[in-house]
Design a protein around this motif. Structure first.
Motif, mmCIF file in Angstrom:
data_model
loop_
_atom_site.group_PDB
_atom_site.id
_atom_site.type_symbol
_atom_site.label_atom_id
_atom_site.label_comp_id
_atom_site.label_asym_id
_atom_site.label_seq_id
_atom_site.Cartn_x
_atom_site.Cartn_y
_atom_site.Cartn_z
ATOM 1 N N PRO A 115 0.771 4.029 3.754
ATOM 2 C CA PRO A 115 -0.654 4.303 3.518
ATOM 3 C C PRO A 115 -1.197 5.382 4.443
ATOM 4 O O PRO A 115 -0.984 5.345 5.656
ATOM 5 N N GLY A 116 -1.863 6.361 3.852
ATOM 6 C CA GLY A 116 -2.469 7.434 4.620
ATOM 7 C C GLY A 116 -1.542 8.564 4.995
ATOM 8 O O GLY A 116 -1.990 9.574 5.549
ATOM 9 N N GLU A 117 -0.251 8.460 4.689
ATOM 10 C CA GLU A 117 0.715 9.483 5.088
ATOM 11 C C GLU A 117 0.741 10.630 4.091
ATOM 12 O O GLU A 117 0.748 10.419 2.881
ATOM 13 N N GLY A 118 0.813 11.842 4.622
ATOM 14 C CA GLY A 118 0.966 13.012 3.780
ATOM 15 C C GLY A 118 -0.260 13.313 2.938
ATOM 16 O O GLY A 118 -1.301 12.648 3.030
ATOM 17 N N VAL A 119 -0.128 14.329 2.102
ATOM 18 C CA VAL A 119 -1.232 14.716 1.218
ATOM 19 C C VAL A 119 -1.514 13.608 0.211
ATOM 20 O O VAL A 119 -2.671 13.282 -0.066
ATOM 21 N N ALA A 120 -0.455 13.007 -0.337
ATOM 22 C CA ALA A 120 -0.633 11.944 -1.316
ATOM 23 C C ALA A 120 -1.391 10.770 -0.705
ATOM 24 O O ALA A 120 -2.289 10.195 -1.337
ATOM 25 N N GLY A 121 -1.040 10.396 0.526
ATOM 26 C CA GLY A 121 -1.754 9.302 1.199
ATOM 27 C C GLY A 121 -3.215 9.640 1.437
ATOM 28 O O GLY A 121 -4.093 8.782 1.321
ATOM 29 N N GLY A 144 0.807 -1.216 0.000
ATOM 30 C CA GLY A 144 0.000 0.000 0.000
ATOM 31 C C GLY A 144 0.837 1.262 0.000
ATOM 32 O O GLY A 144 0.303 2.371 -0.044
ATOM 33 N N ARG A 145 2.153 1.115 0.038
ATOM 34 C CA ARG A 145 3.058 2.268 0.069
ATOM 35 C C ARG A 145 3.028 3.012 -1.263
ATOM 36 O O ARG A 145 2.928 2.407 -2.323
ATOM 37 N N LEU A 146 3.119 4.332 -1.200
ATOM 38 C CA LEU A 146 3.208 5.153 -2.406
ATOM 39 C C LEU A 146 4.682 5.374 -2.732
ATOM 40 O O LEU A 146 5.431 5.897 -1.894
ATOM 41 N N ILE A 147 5.099 4.976 -3.937
ATOM 42 C CA ILE A 147 6.491 5.150 -4.337
ATOM 43 C C ILE A 147 6.556 5.974 -5.616
ATOM 44 O O ILE A 147 5.646 5.930 -6.445
ATOM 45 N N ARG A 182 -0.069 25.455 6.868
ATOM 46 C CA ARG A 182 -1.348 25.558 7.572
ATOM 47 C C ARG A 182 -2.225 24.322 7.375
ATOM 48 O O ARG A 182 -3.391 24.346 7.750
ATOM 49 N N ASP A 183 -1.669 23.291 6.780
ATOM 50 C CA ASP A 183 -2.458 22.075 6.518
ATOM 51 C C ASP A 183 -1.798 20.877 7.204
ATOM 52 O O ASP A 183 -0.675 20.515 6.865
ATOM 53 N N PRO A 184 -2.476 20.248 8.162
ATOM 54 C CA PRO A 184 -1.862 19.136 8.913
ATOM 55 C C PRO A 184 -1.623 17.890 8.064
ATOM 56 O O PRO A 184 -0.886 16.993 8.490
#
Length: 352
Positions: free
Chosen positions: A97-103, A76-79, A119-121
């Motif tokens: 998975p789920g990390e950052g904006v891409a996740g 599920g990792r984004l590479i 300003r965006d968590p």
């Protein structure tokens, strides 16, 4: 002067100015779509299509960088798959998975346009990022209702992206979805999902091709095996996530020191293979020593820990393309064993 030639009351644009603006837009867009069309005409060269689309997104939105990340179906990792204007270290960045904006975009299947990342968590700063990011736009790439990747552009300016930019990226993402999926499947067969570099299969294929070329040009081919010393202790003491961070950071350090023609691959666990076409024994010893020093020069940083590590390196040099990939790798393995037996944190070279 006629009102047809000037801006009319209320700020409306005169017809002639509108027409000129549309012609200017066409002159900007048409060459970009011509490049995409040429890439599509190449048939099954999937990477060429994806590269053309990423370049188009970057240029049409006047962005600093553009990239495509793909979802590894196993983890599920984004590479990273394709990047435009990205450095070597930035191309090695990946997201769980789920990390950052891409996740977030993969999880929700929706675009994310962020005017100010501070300003965006959802924004996750990553080590290895060379470009300054203040705003970004990330859209999902869908195939048969499934998100298979994301298309992202970034800018050092606050508020760089608008609703028309989002629509443009969604259009281009739909255009490239099938080619991205095909490229993703090809890449997964030859890429290590944790580090994003080549795997053993890809390394062996590249060694075979390099040996064939070397026999024609009568030039040397060198293979090195790099093994992080006492790596099991890191996993046992700090856990596998910390060990994974050390592996990725080691790859990032090495990648910055290698030539464009060199191929770094993960061949298993903490062991890596390196192909150095055209490098003779003297040159490759210098390169190997530089890679060795890069590991021990400063600690690796993980959450809550600074980890000191060293690497042992075995090198096999084939003069004029002699031998086979299997023989070259086996010879480098034997040289690695000599480096370990001599006390670790050193380089040993053999010739075949």
């Amino acid at each position: 002067m006629s009102t047809r030639d000037t801006r009319v009351a209320g700020g409306r644009q005169a017809p002639r100015e509108k027409g000129q603006g549309r012609r200017d837009q066409l002159e900007q867009v048409l060459p970009v779509f011509y490049e995409i069309g040429r890439a599509l005409a190449l048939g099954n060269n999937y990477d060429a299509v994806v590269k053309a689309v990423v370049k188009a997104c970057t240029e049409l939105t006047r962005s600093d960088t553009g990239s495509v990340l793909v979802v590894d179906p196993a983890s599920g990792r984004l590479i990273h798959r394709i990047g435009h204007r990205l450095g070597k270290a930035e191309r090695l960045i990946s997201f769980v998975p789920g990390e950052g904006v891409a996740g977030w975009v993969v999880a929700h299947g929706e675009p994310a346009s962020i005017a100010d990342v501070r300003r965006d968590p959802r924004f996750a700063a990553k080590s290895g990022q060379r470009h300054r990011i203040r705003s970004l736009l990330c859209v999902p790439v869908r195939l048969r209702r499934k998100v298979v990747g994301v298309l992202t552009v970034t800018s050092p300016r606050i508020g760089a992206f608008s609703a028309p930019h989002t629509r443009l990226l969604l259009f281009l993402a739909a255009m490239v979805a099938v080619d991205l999926e095909n490229a993703r499947l090809e890449a997964l067969a030859s890429r290590d999902p944790l580090t994003g570099i080549a795997n053993r299969r890809r390394l062996e294929e590249a060694i075979a091709a390099s040996l064939d070329q070397a026999r024609k040009s009568r030039s040397p081919v060198t293979v090195a095996i790099l093994d992080l010393d006492h790596f099991k202790r890191i996993n046992d003491r700090l856990g596998h996530p910390a060990g994974d961070q050390v592996l990725k950071q080691a790859v990032a350090r090495w990648s910055q020191a290698l030539r464009a023609v060199d191929l770094l691959a993960r061949v298993g666990g903490e062991e890596f293979g390196l192909l150095l076409p055209g490098a003779d024994a003297a040159h490759v010893t210098e390169i190997a020593e530089r890679l060795r020093r890069q590991v021990g020069a400063e600690p690796f940083r993980t959450r809550g820990a600074r980890i000191n590590a060293t690497v042992s390196i075995g090198v096999a040099v084939s003069a004029r393309g002699r031998g086979t990939p299997e023989k070259l790798i086996a010879s480098a393995d034997r040289a690695l064993y000599r480096a370990k037996r001599a006390g670790r944190d050193r380089v040993r070279v053999v010739r075949i």
